[in-house]
Each structure stands twice: as C-alpha cells, then as structure tokens.
Design a protein around this motif. Structure first.
Motif, PDB file in Angstrom:
ATOM      1  N   VAL A 104       0.976  -1.138  -0.025  1.00 29.08           N
ATOM      2  CA  VAL A 104      -0.131   0.151  -0.124  1.00 29.08           C
ATOM      3  C   VAL A 104       1.027   1.229   0.045  1.00 29.08           C
ATOM      4  O   VAL A 104       0.495   2.339  -0.648  1.00 29.08           O
ATOM      5  N   HIS A 105       2.062   1.149   0.689  1.00 30.55           N
ATOM      6  CA  HIS A 105       2.848   2.342   0.492  1.00 30.55           C
ATOM      7  C   HIS A 105       3.422   2.543  -0.731  1.00 30.55           C
ATOM      8  O   HIS A 105       3.831   3.484  -1.072  1.00 30.55           O
ATOM      9  N   GLU A 106       3.678   1.495  -1.443  1.00 24.72           N
ATOM     10  CA  GLU A 106       4.217   1.568  -2.965  1.00 24.72           C
ATOM     11  C   GLU A 106       3.090   2.271  -3.828  1.00 24.72           C
ATOM     12  O   GLU A 106       3.333   3.281  -4.560  1.00 24.72           O
ATOM     13  N   GLN A 107       1.806   1.764  -3.500  1.00 23.95           N
ATOM     14  CA  GLN A 107       0.582   2.458  -4.205  1.00 23.95           C
ATOM     15  C   GLN A 107       0.409   3.896  -4.035  1.00 23.95           C
ATOM     16  O   GLN A 107       0.085   4.529  -4.785  1.00 23.95           O
ATOM     17  N   TYR A 108       0.511   4.213  -2.608  1.00 19.62           N
ATOM     18  CA  TYR A 108       0.287   5.609  -2.206  1.00 19.62           C
ATOM     19  C   TYR A 108       1.295   6.349  -1.400  1.00 19.62           C
ATOM     20  O   TYR A 108       1.513   6.190  -0.109  1.00 19.62           O
ATOM     21  N   PRO A 109       2.518   6.547  -2.365  1.00 20.51           N
ATOM     22  CA  PRO A 109       3.680   6.867  -1.493  1.00 20.51           C
ATOM     23  C   PRO A 109       3.295   8.594  -1.045  1.00 20.51           C
ATOM     24  O   PRO A 109       2.593   9.041  -1.464  1.00 20.51           O
ATOM     25  N   TYR A 110       4.158   8.687   0.050  1.00 22.51           N
ATOM     26  CA  TYR A 110       3.994  10.073   0.733  1.00 22.51           C
ATOM     27  C   TYR A 110       5.284  10.550   1.203  1.00 22.51           C
ATOM     28  O   TYR A 110       6.020   9.736   1.492  1.00 22.51           O
ATOM     29  N   THR A 111       5.407  12.110   1.098  1.00 18.85           N
ATOM     30  CA  THR A 111       6.804  12.562   1.467  1.00 18.85           C
ATOM     31  C   THR A 111       6.878  12.563   2.974  1.00 18.85           C
ATOM     32  O   THR A 111       5.821  12.536   3.743  1.00 18.85           O
ATOM     33  N   LYS A 112       7.694  12.980   3.649  1.00 21.17           N
ATOM     34  CA  LYS A 112       8.075  13.263   5.157  1.00 21.17           C
ATOM     35  C   LYS A 112       7.254  14.306   5.577  1.00 21.17           C
ATOM     36  O   LYS A 112       6.688  14.334   6.582  1.00 21.17           O
ATOM     37  N   GLU A 113       7.177  15.487   4.543  1.00 19.63           N
ATOM     38  CA  GLU A 113       6.438  16.520   4.914  1.00 19.63           C
ATOM     39  C   GLU A 113       4.979  16.169   5.068  1.00 19.63           C
ATOM     40  O   GLU A 113       4.171  16.593   5.888  1.00 19.63           O
ATOM     41  N   ASP A 120       0.271  16.009  12.354  1.00 21.74           N
ATOM     42  CA  ASP A 120      -0.237  17.264  13.054  1.00 21.74           C
ATOM     43  C   ASP A 120      -1.713  17.347  13.122  1.00 21.74           C
ATOM     44  O   ASP A 120      -2.610  17.656  14.333  1.00 21.74           O
ATOM     45  N   GLU A 121      -2.360  16.885  11.899  1.00 20.57           N
ATOM     46  CA  GLU A 121      -3.795  16.903  11.871  1.00 20.57           C
ATOM     47  C   GLU A 121      -4.415  15.798  12.887  1.00 20.57           C
ATOM     48  O   GLU A 121      -5.289  16.161  13.395  1.00 20.57           O
ATOM     49  N   ILE A 122      -3.844  14.793  13.058  1.00 16.06           N
ATOM     50  CA  ILE A 122      -4.351  13.708  14.055  1.00 16.06           C
ATOM     51  C   ILE A 122      -3.988  14.227  15.301  1.00 16.06           C
ATOM     52  O   ILE A 122      -5.008  14.300  16.273  1.00 16.06           O
ATOM     53  N   ASP A 123      -3.071  14.967  15.772  1.00 17.39           N
ATOM     54  CA  ASP A 123      -2.837  15.549  17.050  1.00 17.39           C
ATOM     55  C   ASP A 123      -3.843  16.685  17.220  1.00 17.39           C
ATOM     56  O   ASP A 123      -4.423  16.911  18.380  1.00 17.39           O
ATOM     57  N   GLN A 124      -4.382  17.493  16.247  1.00 19.82           N
ATOM     58  CA  GLN A 124      -5.340  18.405  16.488  1.00 19.82           C
ATOM     59  C   GLN A 124      -6.948  17.777  16.639  1.00 19.82           C
ATOM     60  O   GLN A 124      -7.404  18.257  17.668  1.00 19.82           O
TER      61      GLN A 124
END
Length: 210
Positions: A104-113, A120-124
């Motif tokens: 799933v990480h290969e299909q939906y890659p994301y950057t560190k940012e 941050d959204e989860i913390d909020q």
C-alpha cells in the motif's frame, strides 16, 4: 554478530535473524561442551583398565580443556563464516522485495512533509476530542446538578401544597392570610412554651425551699 538491525527481516520472519543465529551458536556450543565431557568420561574409563598408567584424572581434565579451547576457536571462525552466508543469502530480504502488507505504501507514496502534516492533523483531532469529552463531562455534571435542584424545588412545592392544605383545613384560603395565621400560631406557641418554662422553674424553686 551482525550489527545491522534487519528490521524488515524481523517483520517478515517474526524474529530477528541475529537472534536466530545466536540461538544456533549457543546450541552448537552446548553440544560441543557435552561431547567433550563424554569423551573425557570415556578416557577415564579406559584409564581404569591400566592401573600402572602414570596419567592422572587431573591431567586428563587439563588436556580436555585445552582441546575444548582449540575446538571452540575453530568453531567460532567457522560459525562467523556461516553466519555471514546465512544473513546475506538465507535470512536477508532483497531491497527490491516488498512485503504484501507494505505494498500500500508503494501504491500511495507520501513524503516526510506529508506524513508530518497528517500527524499534526491527528494531534489536532485528538485535542479537539479531549476538549469535547471534557465539555461533555461538564455538561453531564451540570445536568446532574439541575436534577438535584429540581428535586429540591419539587420538595418545596410539596411543602407549600401541604401548607396550603393545612390553611384551608383551618378555613383560610389566601396564602398571605395563611402565612399570617401560621405566624400568629407560632408566636402563641412560643408564648405557651415560655409560660411552661416559667412555671417549671417556679416549681423547681418551691421544691428546693421545701
């Protein structure tokens, strides 16, 4: 032992390859020690058949320990080569291989940012949830307090209803008149109590004089 954590391999096998190799090493080492004890016991039994032999059990033990040290040194070298082969070829996952649960990480890659923004959204959201939960608890406490006040008000109303019934029983229907009636009766009752106290004191004095 290898210092590479091999976390991906541990995820796949359910154990770290280094732990596996350590257990194999301990098992081989224990077997080697046991075999040397067996060899030593056999030599001692054979020695009993030669009563004129000048070799003592202590000398045999020293020789056994030297031979065990020699075997262990060679075993450690051999095991080091075996460990290198096993960790690189058998217990190693190539870098181009992706485990099924990680595709799933290969299909939906994301950057560190992007990951940090999501964190941050989860913390909020967690902070909002805690604030709403706290507000909900405060609201429940207020509702319970209102229930208590309501119960007290109902008691007061019942008391007034009973008071009004008493006043009606005495022929007074107006609440102000009823309250004045109760006040007068209260004053009369206080006066009667004072007279009773005075008479009681007089009786006590007369008894003392007699």
């Amino acid at each position: 032992m290898s210092v590479n954590p091999m976390a991906y391999e541990a995820q796949f096998f359910g154990f770290t390859p280094q732990t596996c190799m350590l257990r194999v090493y301990i098992a081989f080492q224990d077997y080697l020690f046991e075999m040397m004890l067996v060899v030593e016991s056999v030599i001692l039994k054979k020695l009993d058949g030669f009563p004129n032999a000048k070799i003592s059990a202590f000398q045999i033990r020293k020789s056994t320990e030297k031979f065990l040290l020699f075997m262990k040194e060679h075993f450690d070298k051999l095991f080091g080569k075996m460990e290198e082969v096993l960790l690189q070829l058998v217990l190693n996952i190539p870098k181009n291989v992706i485990l099924p649960e990680d595709k799933v990480h290969e299909q939906y890659p994301y950057t560190k940012e992007q990951f940090q923004a999501l964190q941050d959204e989860i913390d909020q959201l967690q902070q909002r949830y805690k604030a709403e939960a706290s507000a909900g608890q405060a609201l429940l406490a207020e509702i319970e307090e209102q229930k208590t006040v309501q119960a007290e008000l109902e008691k007061i109303l019942q008391w007034f209803d009973g008071l009004e019934n008493i006043c009606r029983a005495h022929g007074t229907s107006n609440f102000k008149e009823s309250f004045a009636f109760l006040t007068q009766n209260s004053k009369k009752l206080q006066g009667v109590l004072k007279d009773v106290e005075k008479k009681s004191k007089k009786l006590q004095r007369s008894d003392q004089l007699e």
